[in-house]
Design a protein around this motif. Structure first.
Motif, PDB file in Angstrom:
ATOM      1  N   GLU A 166       0.841  -1.205   0.000  1.00 28.31           N
ATOM      2  CA  GLU A 166       0.000   0.000   0.000  1.00 28.31           C
ATOM      3  C   GLU A 166       0.872   1.250   0.000  1.00 28.31           C
ATOM      4  O   GLU A 166       1.905   1.293   0.665  1.00 28.31           O
ATOM      5  N   ILE A 167       0.406   2.263  -0.727  1.00 25.62           N
ATOM      6  CA  ILE A 167       1.161   3.519  -0.757  1.00 25.62           C
ATOM      7  C   ILE A 167       0.580   4.484   0.276  1.00 25.62           C
ATOM      8  O   ILE A 167      -0.618   4.791   0.250  1.00 25.62           O
ATOM      9  N   PHE A 168       1.450   4.929   1.179  1.00 28.89           N
ATOM     10  CA  PHE A 168       1.087   5.944   2.180  1.00 28.89           C
ATOM     11  C   PHE A 168       1.293   7.294   1.516  1.00 28.89           C
ATOM     12  O   PHE A 168       2.414   7.728   1.286  1.00 28.89           O
ATOM     13  N   ASN A 169       0.191   7.954   1.199  1.00 27.89           N
ATOM     14  CA  ASN A 169       0.289   9.186   0.417  1.00 27.89           C
ATOM     15  C   ASN A 169       0.248  10.406   1.323  1.00 27.89           C
ATOM     16  O   ASN A 169      -0.772  11.056   1.460  1.00 27.89           O
ATOM     17  N   GLY A 170       1.362  10.692   1.931  1.00 29.96           N
ATOM     18  CA  GLY A 170       1.441  11.831   2.841  1.00 29.96           C
ATOM     19  C   GLY A 170       2.365  12.908   2.314  1.00 29.96           C
ATOM     20  O   GLY A 170       2.993  13.619   3.077  1.00 29.96           O
ATOM     21  N   GLN A 181       2.334  15.892   1.328  1.00 28.07           N
ATOM     22  CA  GLN A 181       1.755  17.234   1.272  1.00 28.07           C
ATOM     23  C   GLN A 181       2.777  18.280   1.682  1.00 28.07           C
ATOM     24  O   GLN A 181       3.776  17.969   2.327  1.00 28.07           O
ATOM     25  N   THR A 182       2.509  19.526   1.301  1.00 27.12           N
ATOM     26  CA  THR A 182       3.438  20.620   1.620  1.00 27.12           C
ATOM     27  C   THR A 182       2.822  21.597   2.618  1.00 27.12           C
ATOM     28  O   THR A 182       3.301  22.712   2.765  1.00 27.12           O
ATOM     29  N   LEU A 183       1.771  21.168   3.311  1.00 26.75           N
ATOM     30  CA  LEU A 183       1.100  22.064   4.250  1.00 26.75           C
ATOM     31  C   LEU A 183       1.982  22.357   5.458  1.00 26.75           C
ATOM     32  O   LEU A 183       2.674  21.478   5.962  1.00 26.75           O
ATOM     33  N   ASP A 233      -1.475  21.109   9.734  1.00 30.00           N
ATOM     34  CA  ASP A 233      -2.476  20.099   9.425  1.00 30.00           C
ATOM     35  C   ASP A 233      -2.747  19.294  10.682  1.00 30.00           C
ATOM     36  O   ASP A 233      -2.033  18.342  10.991  1.00 30.00           O
ATOM     37  N   THR A 287      -5.066  17.028  11.671  1.00 30.66           N
ATOM     38  CA  THR A 287      -6.124  16.050  11.437  1.00 30.66           C
ATOM     39  C   THR A 287      -5.626  14.668  11.849  1.00 30.66           C
ATOM     40  O   THR A 287      -5.269  13.838  11.024  1.00 30.66           O
ATOM     41  N   ASP A 331       0.092  12.304  13.673  1.00 30.74           N
ATOM     42  CA  ASP A 331       1.005  12.691  12.601  1.00 30.74           C
ATOM     43  C   ASP A 331       1.847  11.465  12.213  1.00 30.74           C
ATOM     44  O   ASP A 331       2.970  11.291  12.664  1.00 30.74           O
ATOM     45  N   LEU A 332       1.270  10.634  11.352  1.00 29.16           N
ATOM     46  CA  LEU A 332       1.867   9.326  11.050  1.00 29.16           C
ATOM     47  C   LEU A 332       3.240   9.427  10.409  1.00 29.16           C
ATOM     48  O   LEU A 332       4.087   8.551  10.600  1.00 29.16           O
ATOM     49  N   GLN A 366       5.646  11.097  11.206  1.00 27.42           N
ATOM     50  CA  GLN A 366       6.697  11.140  12.228  1.00 27.42           C
ATOM     51  C   GLN A 366       7.237   9.749  12.536  1.00 27.42           C
ATOM     52  O   GLN A 366       8.386   9.607  12.957  1.00 27.42           O
ATOM     53  N   LEU A 367       6.400   8.723  12.359  1.00 30.57           N
ATOM     54  CA  LEU A 367       6.861   7.359  12.663  1.00 30.57           C
ATOM     55  C   LEU A 367       7.905   6.890  11.656  1.00 30.57           C
ATOM     56  O   LEU A 367       8.849   6.176  12.009  1.00 30.57           O
TER      57      LEU A 367
END
Lengths: 473, 473
Positions: free
Chosen positions: A180-184, A186-188, A191, A193, A196-197, A199-200
């Motif tokens: 599975e692709i973890f699509n994180g 982002q350039t925000l 956030d 929400t 904060d995955l 970070q792991l």
């Protein structure tokens, strides 16, 4: 007789990814099985070199289905064996070196998005060409991959100002062991929400998945620099000087490096052309760099003013300010050549530790007592990123002892150093991580409850335990 | 007949923690069951007010054994109902308000260690008294608890320079639902020993455990400030101006705030004594603050030089620089009074969103089209921390419509705004978190794979699901 394909896992990899992306020949495999120092060597049945995220996902899914261990590999410049496979012939080494595309660079938003296999130095230059700075900077930056830098939460020389790699990360794309692709990615900047995955993944040393893309913060270019080398009588004086300089110069403080007189002595002895910075020798030395966006004269005046006052107030013994770029570089060389001088001197036992900054002086005293109780005549070479509480606490053979001393004393010395670090609430790995090298010490010194939580989190991400076996956990 | 003690859970709490630390009287419970705006109200069988970490541990262990839900509560200033219990009469509210001790403050190491129940403003003042700065600053700072600030990863006005609460955290002490104490209260700047578990508590909104202690970074005091209000014709011009100012002023850039002319109009209309900053009205306004450790004149010159050049280059339409502290405060008031002006105008539908900074201008255009397709004549009030990509995207009733408009249109407007945010890869919660308020939208918009990972991590920390039910996950 089993069906052939049951055994031919490399064949499945080739079928899924194409022959160009998979190495199986045992001679061609060899260079991929050791770390760059040649300290660690392992085994593998194949090396996979995907060119995009989907291929990484295909590779991991296949390995996961067949319970084949996977060793992610970046620039191979870590010093802890984290990217070197263990002895199992079942391993697949997954190299990110062909994923080296800068995806976007935006000097207005101050962001850079890139494949994980990009070389750090290339990203730094690309940012600079766009009028911005990527502050992560370290000795191996022209070989190390940004994905590896994040997987090990790299440090380097500008941490006192910009923080570790973690603090530069806006987003991460990663592939989980099941494909599975973890699509994180982002350039925000903000956030909130949920957990904060990302970070792991930072600092997980390839044990949770494979980082395939990174989104990083860029900073304004700091075009002007000013450097001073200050002589101090003791680590305590260095600490007081740090407090003074940080308070007065604020965010301009780019580096605050410390080394003992023993380190200077070794550089003067081993490095051709190295010149003593002062007429006298002192207990230790502090290299301070300020940097700013503009106005070199104002910066120089600020530094000279602060150091002048510090001299008057007895916070340092002597000081030399760089007036030219050549002088600036000569001062830096005294600090940077310490590692090279150590190499020339023969094997040193190196410990990359961190401490609560305010306790460094006390630690240096008591650690020496503890180490000398083990080896009374060993030589100590202590230097590092003082402003981050990060010491390179290095120990070498007594004068006259043979070079085999290091291998013989390695375990006992490390035990003494790490025990002292633990007593001070410090860390046995400030910036290089655990890998294979410190796995034993990590399990010995880390809070068992934290290790239990880490193992349970590992189980969430990698239930079949295929990721980077024998590293970290 | 069951034994009495089976039913008397408050009695067990009193036995374990002492009667002084447990509230069970239904009248005394009432004030603890609502958020400060009075939007949310819930139920509880008891409020526990421990005075130390061990008592928090005792309380959680007991609740966990009896499967009693626990709602951690800080200063109760979050706006999403995260600290308000749900309707279950079984809840125990765990207030940290009596844990308000500063444990250590060290201006040499630049660290502050404190109980989680300390009020943010008190910590800011204590840091200042020690000659250092705790940069986290927000409207509710004289009520909010630092533990709550970390549990929600608070933002505030200085994020463009110092980052969110997360970036100020060196260590966390927390109690797990089973009563185990997570002892991560270290002050190290560097520690690469495994997964950084403290990151999970930050922003977890009380769903993984209870933060009881925090270790924070302090920064040098910035004693001199310089402020300009620039008029811009459009968000695009604000963006170009941001890039110019950030590149030229670097780390001195303390705030870069934007508001539209509609916001200014509302402030001038609703706030007594507010004065128009320019002879003409413009499309929008940008408030820029620089700050430094010393040399006010140099800072003022830098800001005037950068803005003067920006005016020449057509990056803004007009500008007013503060020459006195009174002027500086008057300029800030135009930005800060927007919320008060909104309150006076009647209920506004508020959306705390973040976007990739470079796409803000485009977003503002297309979001307006989308919202006007829902409600053609609504009034838009857009402002926020432009430098962080964080907009307060607020919508109010059309001229002439009654105040009941807000409640009637809330769902449809939020749906339009959040859908547009999703199209731009933004976040539906920039700094306030999810709580009860955005739980539905969170589950609708967040990547299901990330939600699955969060739920599995929740299961690791809180296998009996006692922590803050009905919030976030």
């Amino acid at each position: 007789m089993k069906h052939m394909s049951e055994h031919d896992f490399p064949g499945k990899l080739i079928q899924a990814l194409g022959a160009d992306n998979v190495i199986v020949d045992s001679n061609e495999l060899k260079p991929w099985l050791t770390d760059w120092r040649g300290v660690y060597t392992g085994n593998a049945q194949a090396v996979v070199r995907p060119t995009n995220t989907q291929q990484v996902a295909d590779c991991l899914r296949l390995c996961n289905e067949h319970r084949v261990p996977v060793v992610p590999r970046g620039g191979n410049t870590g010093l802890c064996g984290g990217a070197t496979p263990d002895g199992s012939p079942a391993n697949v080494v997954l190299s990110l070196d062909r994923m080296n595309r800068i995806r976007t660079i935006d000097p207005i938003a101050n962001t850079l998005v890139a494949d994980a296999g990009c070389i750090l130095g290339n990203l730094r230059r690309a940012a600079q060409d766009a009028g911005r700075m990527l502050p992560l900077s370290l000795a191996a930056e022209d070989s190390s991959h940004i994905g590896g830098n994040l997987a090990t939460n790299a440090g380097g020389v500008n941490v006192v100002r910009y923080g570790m790699a973690r603090e530069l990360v806006l987003g991460i794309e990663a592939v989980l062991p099941n494909g599975e692709i973890f699509n994180g990615l982002q350039t925000l900047r903000k956030d909130n929400t949920g957990y904060d995955l990302k970070q792991l993944f930072i600092g997980s040393e390839g044990t949770l998945g494979v980082i395939t893309g990174v989104a990083l913060k860029l900073h304004p270019l700091v075009g002007v620099r000013s450097v001073v080398l200050a002589a101090v009588e003791s680590p305590k004086q260095a600490l007081d000087l740090f407090s003074r300089v940080y308070g007065a110069c604020g965010a301009r403080l780019q580096a605050f490096e410390f080394f003992t007189d023993e380190c200077l002595g070794l550089v003067l002895e081993q490095v051709e052309g190295a010149q003593p910075p002062f007429a006298d020798r002192h207990g230790g030395y502090v290299l301070i760099e300020l940097a700013d966006t503009a106005d070199e004269e104002a910066l120089q005046n600020l530094l000279e003013g602060v150091i002048g006052q510090a001299l008057e107030d007895g916070l340092c013994q002597d000081a030399v300010v760089s007036a030219t770029l050549a002088q600036l570089e000569a001062l830096w060389r005294l600090r940077e050549e310490i590692s090279e001088a150590q190499r020339a001197d023969g094997p040193h036992l190196k410990h990359d530790i961190s401490l609560p900054i305010e306790r460094i002086p006390e630690f240096i005293d008591s650690a020496e007592r503890r180490v000398r109780a083990v080896s009374p005549d060993c030589r100590l070479f202590i230097f590092g990123h003082f402003g981050d509480g990060n010491l390179h606490y290095n120990v070498s053979r007594p004068a006259g002892a043979g070079k085999e001393w290091a291998a013989q004393w390695e375990g006992r010395v490390a035990e003494a150093v790490f025990a002292e670090v633990a007593d001070y609430g410090g860390s046995i790995s400030a910036e290089h991580g655990i890998g294979q090298l410190k796995r034993h010490a990590f399990h010995h010194h880390k809070d068992p409850m934290q290790i239990r939580l880490m193992l349970q989190i590992k189980q969430v991400f990698d239930p079949n335990s295929i990721m980077n076996p024998g590293k970290l956990l």
